[in-house]
Design a protein around this motif. Structure first.
Motif, PDB file in Angstrom:
ATOM      1  N   LEU A   5    -125.653 -78.724  -0.353  1.00 24.28           N
ATOM      2  CA  LEU A   5    -126.575 -79.153  -1.401  1.00 24.28           C
ATOM      3  C   LEU A   5    -127.488 -78.000  -1.758  1.00 24.28           C
ATOM      4  O   LEU A   5    -128.052 -77.358  -0.875  1.00 24.28           O
ATOM      5  N   GLN A   6    -127.629 -77.767  -3.039  1.00 21.40           N
ATOM      6  CA  GLN A   6    -128.575 -76.771  -3.505  1.00 21.40           C
ATOM      7  C   GLN A   6    -129.534 -77.471  -4.462  1.00 21.40           C
ATOM      8  O   GLN A   6    -129.113 -78.037  -5.472  1.00 21.40           O
ATOM      9  N   ARG A   7    -130.820 -77.457  -4.069  1.00 15.20           N
ATOM     10  CA  ARG A   7    -131.833 -78.041  -4.951  1.00 15.20           C
ATOM     11  C   ARG A   7    -131.917 -77.141  -6.167  1.00 15.20           C
ATOM     12  O   ARG A   7    -131.993 -75.917  -6.062  1.00 15.20           O
ATOM     13  N   THR A   8    -131.880 -77.740  -7.332  1.00 11.43           N
ATOM     14  CA  THR A   8    -131.787 -76.953  -8.559  1.00 11.43           C
ATOM     15  C   THR A   8    -132.703 -77.479  -9.654  1.00 11.43           C
ATOM     16  O   THR A   8    -133.051 -78.666  -9.670  1.00 11.43           O
ATOM     17  N   THR A   9    -133.090 -76.572 -10.532  1.00 10.29           N
ATOM     18  CA  THR A   9    -133.778 -76.978 -11.753  1.00 10.29           C
ATOM     19  C   THR A   9    -132.764 -77.141 -12.882  1.00 10.29           C
ATOM     20  O   THR A   9    -133.096 -77.652 -13.938  1.00 10.29           O
ATOM     21  N   GLY A  10    -131.526 -76.712 -12.623  1.00  6.25           N
ATOM     22  CA  GLY A  10    -130.454 -76.873 -13.590  1.00  6.25           C
ATOM     23  C   GLY A  10    -129.177 -76.234 -13.084  1.00  6.25           C
ATOM     24  O   GLY A  10    -129.216 -75.198 -12.424  1.00  6.25           O
ATOM     25  N   ARG A  53    -135.108 -85.850   1.991  1.00  5.00           N
ATOM     26  CA  ARG A  53    -136.440 -85.564   1.442  1.00  5.00           C
ATOM     27  C   ARG A  53    -136.680 -84.058   1.391  1.00  5.00           C
ATOM     28  O   ARG A  53    -137.235 -83.481   2.321  1.00  5.00           O
ATOM     29  N   VAL A  54    -136.271 -83.445   0.299  1.00  2.00           N
ATOM     30  CA  VAL A  54    -136.454 -82.003   0.114  1.00  2.00           C
ATOM     31  C   VAL A  54    -137.119 -81.675  -1.226  1.00  2.00           C
ATOM     32  O   VAL A  54    -137.163 -80.518  -1.625  1.00  2.00           O
ATOM     33  N   PHE A  55    -137.628 -82.694  -1.886  1.00  2.00           N
ATOM     34  CA  PHE A  55    -138.343 -82.484  -3.147  1.00  2.00           C
ATOM     35  C   PHE A  55    -139.838 -82.664  -2.888  1.00  2.00           C
ATOM     36  O   PHE A  55    -140.244 -83.500  -2.086  1.00  2.00           O
ATOM     37  N   ILE A  66    -134.139 -87.336  -3.941  1.00  2.00           N
ATOM     38  CA  ILE A  66    -133.646 -87.262  -5.318  1.00  2.00           C
ATOM     39  C   ILE A  66    -133.854 -88.608  -6.022  1.00  2.00           C
ATOM     40  O   ILE A  66    -134.132 -88.645  -7.219  1.00  2.00           O
ATOM     41  N   LEU A  67    -133.760 -89.698  -5.271  1.00  2.00           N
ATOM     42  CA  LEU A  67    -134.028 -91.021  -5.852  1.00  2.00           C
ATOM     43  C   LEU A  67    -135.492 -91.154  -6.238  1.00  2.00           C
ATOM     44  O   LEU A  67    -135.815 -91.688  -7.303  1.00  2.00           O
ATOM     45  N   ASP A  68    -136.379 -90.661  -5.366  1.00  4.37           N
ATOM     46  CA  ASP A  68    -137.820 -90.734  -5.636  1.00  4.37           C
ATOM     47  C   ASP A  68    -138.202 -89.964  -6.893  1.00  4.37           C
ATOM     48  O   ASP A  68    -139.134 -90.347  -7.602  1.00  4.37           O
TER      49      ASP A  68
END
Length: 149
Positions: A5-10, A53-55, A66-68
């Motif tokens: 998983l890579q948290r991304t802005t796009g 929970r990484v956001f 990601i749901l939150d």
């Protein structure tokens, strides 16, 4: 199943120069079905991804899922996550699921994420894809359904 998983802005994925999938704030998820994986593994991994929970919360701490955040996901098949590099210089991929099973589980994983309330777009299984992302953080997380019972 394995997922990177890579948290991304796009992020976006193209095949032959044609855009086939994209996401905004959320995850680019590279996923690989391993030999012996089942739909239950795909469901468990999707549930774990949805709750990870990484956001950032209002205090700037990684405390939201990601749901939150109402984020979206771009799910791309990536059999090379099964690479065995323990012998020689050429990776082996024999621990990956057979292509027909891999496709079924990849599609099931993406569908399971959607069922959990995440907007999901996908790449094209087995295609030569060009994937572009802006890694936010950068935050990159490795997950494997075999890591939990």
């Amino acid at each position: 199943m394995r997922a990177l998983l890579q948290r991304t802005t796009g992020a976006k994925v193209e095949v032959d120069g044609k855009l086939i999938g994209q996401c905004g704030h959320g995850f680019l998820i590279l996923v690989c079905a391993m030999a012996g994986d089942t739909q239950s593994d795909a469901d468990k991994l999707a549930a774990r991804v949805s709750k990870l929970r990484v956001f950032q919360d209002d205090a700037g701490k990684m405390n939201r899922s990601i749901l939150d955040t109402g984020g979206s996901a771009l799910v791309v098949s990536q059999f090379t996550l099964a690479a065995d590099t323990s012998r020689g210089n050429r990776p082996g991929f024999s621990s990956a699921a057979a292509p027909d099973i891999g496709r079924t589980l990849y599609e099931h994983f993406a569908s399971a994420l959607g069922t959990l309330g995440i907007k999901v777009e996908t790449g094209e299984f087995g295609a030569d894809m060009a994937v572009t992302l802006t890694n936010d953080g950068p935050i990159t997380i490795w997950m494997d359904s075999a890591d939990r019972g």
